[in-house]
Design a protein around this motif. Sequence first.
Motif, PDB file in Angstrom:
ATOM      1  N   SER A   1       0.831  -1.164   0.140  1.00  0.00           N
ATOM      2  CA  SER A   1      -0.018   0.046   0.005  1.00  0.00           C
ATOM      3  C   SER A   1       0.946   1.209  -0.049  1.00  0.00           C
ATOM      4  CB  SER A   1      -0.913   0.060   1.210  1.00  0.00           C
ATOM      5  OG  SER A   1      -1.641  -1.081   1.234  1.00  0.00           O
ATOM      6  N   PHE A   2       0.185   2.263   0.033  1.00  0.00           N
ATOM      7  CA  PHE A   2       1.094   3.696   0.038  1.00  0.00           C
ATOM      8  C   PHE A   2       0.180   4.448   1.073  1.00  0.00           C
ATOM      9  CE2 PHE A   2      -2.557   5.011  -3.009  1.00  0.00           C
ATOM     10  CZ  PHE A   2      -2.680   6.115  -2.544  1.00  0.00           C
ATOM     11  N   ARG A   3       1.114   5.162   1.840  1.00  0.00           N
ATOM     12  CA  ARG A   3       0.319   6.128   3.069  1.00  0.00           C
ATOM     13  C   ARG A   3       0.474   7.486   2.722  1.00  0.00           C
ATOM     14  NH1 ARG A   3      -0.270   5.059   7.969  1.00  0.00           N
ATOM     15  NH2 ARG A   3       1.120   3.187   7.934  1.00  0.00           N
ATOM     16  N   LEU A   4      -0.835   8.090   2.792  1.00  0.00           N
ATOM     17  CA  LEU A   4      -0.869   9.720   2.779  1.00  0.00           C
ATOM     18  C   LEU A   4      -1.006  10.282   3.957  1.00  0.00           C
ATOM     19  CD1 LEU A   4      -2.024  12.315   1.147  1.00  0.00           C
ATOM     20  CD2 LEU A   4      -4.024  11.579   1.496  1.00  0.00           C
ATOM     21  N   THR A   5      -0.079  11.383   4.273  1.00  0.00           N
ATOM     22  CA  THR A   5      -0.142  11.874   5.336  1.00  0.00           C
ATOM     23  C   THR A   5      -0.326  13.451   5.369  1.00  0.00           C
ATOM     24  OG1 THR A   5       1.094  10.226   6.705  1.00  0.00           O
ATOM     25  CG2 THR A   5       1.056  12.476   7.813  1.00  0.00           C
ATOM     26  N   LEU A   6      -1.274  14.235   6.130  1.00  0.00           N
ATOM     27  CA  LEU A   6      -1.382  15.709   5.999  1.00  0.00           C
ATOM     28  C   LEU A   6      -0.891  16.195   7.317  1.00  0.00           C
ATOM     29  CD1 LEU A   6      -4.884  15.889   4.253  1.00  0.00           C
ATOM     30  CD2 LEU A   6      -2.765  15.980   3.191  1.00  0.00           C
ATOM     31  N   TYR A   7      -0.026  17.312   7.460  1.00  0.00           N
ATOM     32  CA  TYR A   7       0.142  17.783   8.572  1.00  0.00           C
ATOM     33  C   TYR A   7      -0.222  19.447   8.392  1.00  0.00           C
ATOM     34  CZ  TYR A   7       3.195  14.184  10.015  1.00  0.00           C
ATOM     35  OH  TYR A   7       3.765  12.807  10.500  1.00  0.00           O
ATOM     36  N   VAL A   8      -0.796  20.052   9.347  1.00  0.00           N
ATOM     37  CA  VAL A   8      -0.773  21.405   9.194  1.00  0.00           C
ATOM     38  C   VAL A   8      -0.216  21.955  10.435  1.00  0.00           C
ATOM     39  CG1 VAL A   8      -2.471  23.688   9.402  1.00  0.00           C
ATOM     40  CG2 VAL A   8      -3.223  21.306   7.997  1.00  0.00           C
ATOM     41  N   VAL A   9       0.838  22.780  10.157  1.00  0.00           N
ATOM     42  CA  VAL A   9       1.703  23.456  11.372  1.00  0.00           C
ATOM     43  C   VAL A   9       1.605  24.887  10.877  1.00  0.00           C
ATOM     44  CG1 VAL A   9       3.737  23.799  12.323  1.00  0.00           C
ATOM     45  CG2 VAL A   9       3.294  21.380  11.735  1.00  0.00           C
ATOM     46  N   GLY A  10       1.084  25.937  11.644  1.00  0.00           N
ATOM     47  CA  GLY A  10       1.179  27.142  11.300  1.00  0.00           C
ATOM     48  C   GLY A  10       0.292  27.434  10.320  1.00  0.00           C
ATOM     49  N   ALA A  11       0.805  28.130   9.181  1.00  0.00           N
ATOM     50  CA  ALA A  11       0.123  28.387   7.956  1.00  0.00           C
ATOM     51  C   ALA A  11       0.654  27.544   6.772  1.00  0.00           C
ATOM     52  CB  ALA A  11       0.236  29.890   7.543  1.00  0.00           C
ATOM     53  N   THR A  12       1.282  26.272   7.174  1.00  0.00           N
ATOM     54  CA  THR A  12       1.667  25.668   6.333  1.00  0.00           C
ATOM     55  C   THR A  12       1.132  23.958   6.074  1.00  0.00           C
ATOM     56  OG1 THR A  12       3.716  26.701   6.289  1.00  0.00           O
ATOM     57  CG2 THR A  12       3.634  24.422   5.203  1.00  0.00           C
ATOM     58  N   LEU A  13       0.449  23.793   4.942  1.00  0.00           N
ATOM     59  CA  LEU A  13       0.147  22.242   4.970  1.00  0.00           C
ATOM     60  C   LEU A  13       1.223  21.453   4.455  1.00  0.00           C
ATOM     61  CD1 LEU A  13      -2.072  20.009   4.703  1.00  0.00           C
ATOM     62  CD2 LEU A  13      -2.600  21.045   2.378  1.00  0.00           C
ATOM     63  N   ARG A  14       1.579  20.458   4.967  1.00  0.00           N
ATOM     64  CA  ARG A  14       2.772  19.397   4.637  1.00  0.00           C
ATOM     65  C   ARG A  14       2.052  18.129   4.042  1.00  0.00           C
ATOM     66  NH1 ARG A  14       8.258  18.672   4.886  1.00  0.00           N
ATOM     67  NH2 ARG A  14       8.849  16.348   4.546  1.00  0.00           N
ATOM     68  N   ILE A  15       2.106  17.720   2.718  1.00  0.00           N
ATOM     69  CA  ILE A  15       1.462  16.617   2.178  1.00  0.00           C
ATOM     70  C   ILE A  15       2.753  15.538   2.332  1.00  0.00           C
ATOM     71  CG2 ILE A  15       0.398  15.732   0.068  1.00  0.00           C
ATOM     72  CD1 ILE A  15      -0.516  18.806  -0.330  1.00  0.00           C
ATOM     73  N   GLU A  16       2.396  14.369   2.568  1.00  0.00           N
ATOM     74  CA  GLU A  16       3.514  13.264   2.398  1.00  0.00           C
ATOM     75  C   GLU A  16       2.654  11.933   1.929  1.00  0.00           C
ATOM     76  OE1 GLU A  16       5.225  12.608   6.089  1.00  0.00           O
ATOM     77  OE2 GLU A  16       6.240  14.447   6.246  1.00  0.00           O
ATOM     78  N   VAL A  17       3.567  11.536   0.793  1.00  0.00           N
ATOM     79  CA  VAL A  17       2.798  10.467   0.253  1.00  0.00           C
ATOM     80  C   VAL A  17       3.921   9.264   0.334  1.00  0.00           C
ATOM     81  CG1 VAL A  17       1.924   9.138  -1.757  1.00  0.00           C
ATOM     82  CG2 VAL A  17       1.260  11.209  -1.441  1.00  0.00           C
ATOM     83  N   THR A  18       3.989   8.199   1.031  1.00  0.00           N
ATOM     84  CA  THR A  18       5.017   7.120   1.048  1.00  0.00           C
ATOM     85  C   THR A  18       4.638   5.885   0.526  1.00  0.00           C
ATOM     86  OG1 THR A  18       5.499   7.998   3.401  1.00  0.00           O
ATOM     87  CG2 THR A  18       6.254   6.005   2.826  1.00  0.00           C
ATOM     88  N   ASP A  19       5.640   5.427  -0.421  1.00  0.00           N
ATOM     89  CA  ASP A  19       5.420   3.964  -1.073  1.00  0.00           C
ATOM     90  C   ASP A  19       6.571   3.300  -0.784  1.00  0.00           C
ATOM     91  OD1 ASP A  19       7.545   4.435  -3.031  1.00  0.00           O
ATOM     92  OD2 ASP A  19       6.115   5.826  -4.021  1.00  0.00           O
ATOM     93  N   THR A  20       6.598   2.229  -1.377  1.00  0.00           N
ATOM     94  CA  THR A  20       7.521   0.922  -1.246  1.00  0.00           C
ATOM     95  C   THR A  20       8.346   0.882  -2.192  1.00  0.00           C
ATOM     96  OG1 THR A  20       5.987  -0.637  -1.651  1.00  0.00           O
ATOM     97  CG2 THR A  20       6.176  -0.265   0.428  1.00  0.00           C
ATOM     98  N   ARG A  21       8.725   1.663  -3.215  1.00  0.00           N
ATOM     99  CA  ARG A  21       9.417   1.778  -4.176  1.00  0.00           C
ATOM    100  C   ARG A  21      10.819   2.929  -4.080  1.00  0.00           C
ATOM    101  NH1 ARG A  21       8.312  -1.031  -8.922  1.00  0.00           N
ATOM    102  NH2 ARG A  21      10.715  -0.714  -9.381  1.00  0.00           N
ATOM    103  N   GLY A  22      11.517   2.454  -3.074  1.00  0.00           N
ATOM    104  CA  GLY A  22      12.701   3.372  -2.660  1.00  0.00           C
ATOM    105  C   GLY A  22      13.627   3.314  -3.885  1.00  0.00           C
ATOM    106  N   ASP A  23      13.674   2.239  -4.751  1.00  0.00           N
ATOM    107  CA  ASP A  23      14.664   2.240  -5.386  1.00  0.00           C
ATOM    108  C   ASP A  23      14.552   3.128  -6.865  1.00  0.00           C
ATOM    109  OD1 ASP A  23      12.361   0.456  -6.112  1.00  0.00           O
ATOM    110  OD2 ASP A  23      13.598  -0.627  -7.498  1.00  0.00           O
ATOM    111  N   GLU A  24      13.363   3.573  -6.951  1.00  0.00           N
ATOM    112  CA  GLU A  24      12.949   4.492  -8.066  1.00  0.00           C
ATOM    113  C   GLU A  24      12.594   6.110  -7.478  1.00  0.00           C
ATOM    114  OE1 GLU A  24      10.231   3.261 -10.818  1.00  0.00           O
ATOM    115  OE2 GLU A  24      10.852   1.411 -10.848  1.00  0.00           O
ATOM    116  N   MET A  25      13.512   6.945  -7.483  1.00  0.00           N
ATOM    117  CA  MET A  25      13.181   8.090  -7.305  1.00  0.00           C
ATOM    118  C   MET A  25      12.788   9.162  -8.375  1.00  0.00           C
ATOM    119  SD  MET A  25      14.144   8.300  -4.249  1.00  0.00           S
ATOM    120  CE  MET A  25      15.029   7.416  -2.797  1.00  0.00           C
TER     121      MET A  25
END
Length: 160
Positions: free
Chosen positions: A77-101
Amino acid sequence: MNQQTQGTVQPGTRSEPDGTVRNFTVLLSSTPRGARLARLLAVDTLRSWGLPHERASHVIAELAANAATHGRLPGRSFRLTLYVVGATLRIEVTDTRGDEMPVPQVPDPEAESGRGLLLVEALADRWGVTEGRFPRKTVWAELGFSPPQPAPSRSGGTGD
């Protein structure tokens, strides 16, 4: 099974008046359906937080589609994470293909795909890739926004 969490992290980091940091994370299947669901859940979450979602929805759609297409390994699977700190939204998508940047490339003008990271680059204030514990990688983007202003109080003013 998909997992969802919403809550606060890092007490003392200022985001809300009470010092909370908003976050949301969900584990989704690495399929086109999982990518669409990532965008829909993120937009719903950002709306519930009273935050703008137009730019974010495009960035999330591209990063999730890339995870489902290029970061896919059968059964992972892949993971979606959202963080809101102050006036910034950080979007993170983590997958399992670290060999392909991911690397933004200028696609052939006739190509029907290949413009996703160019779109992320145009919409995000910053973006990048973080290598995780093998075989993971996280593609992230940060978007600044103006925090919502509280509605003016109608009590105690003249003309009430």
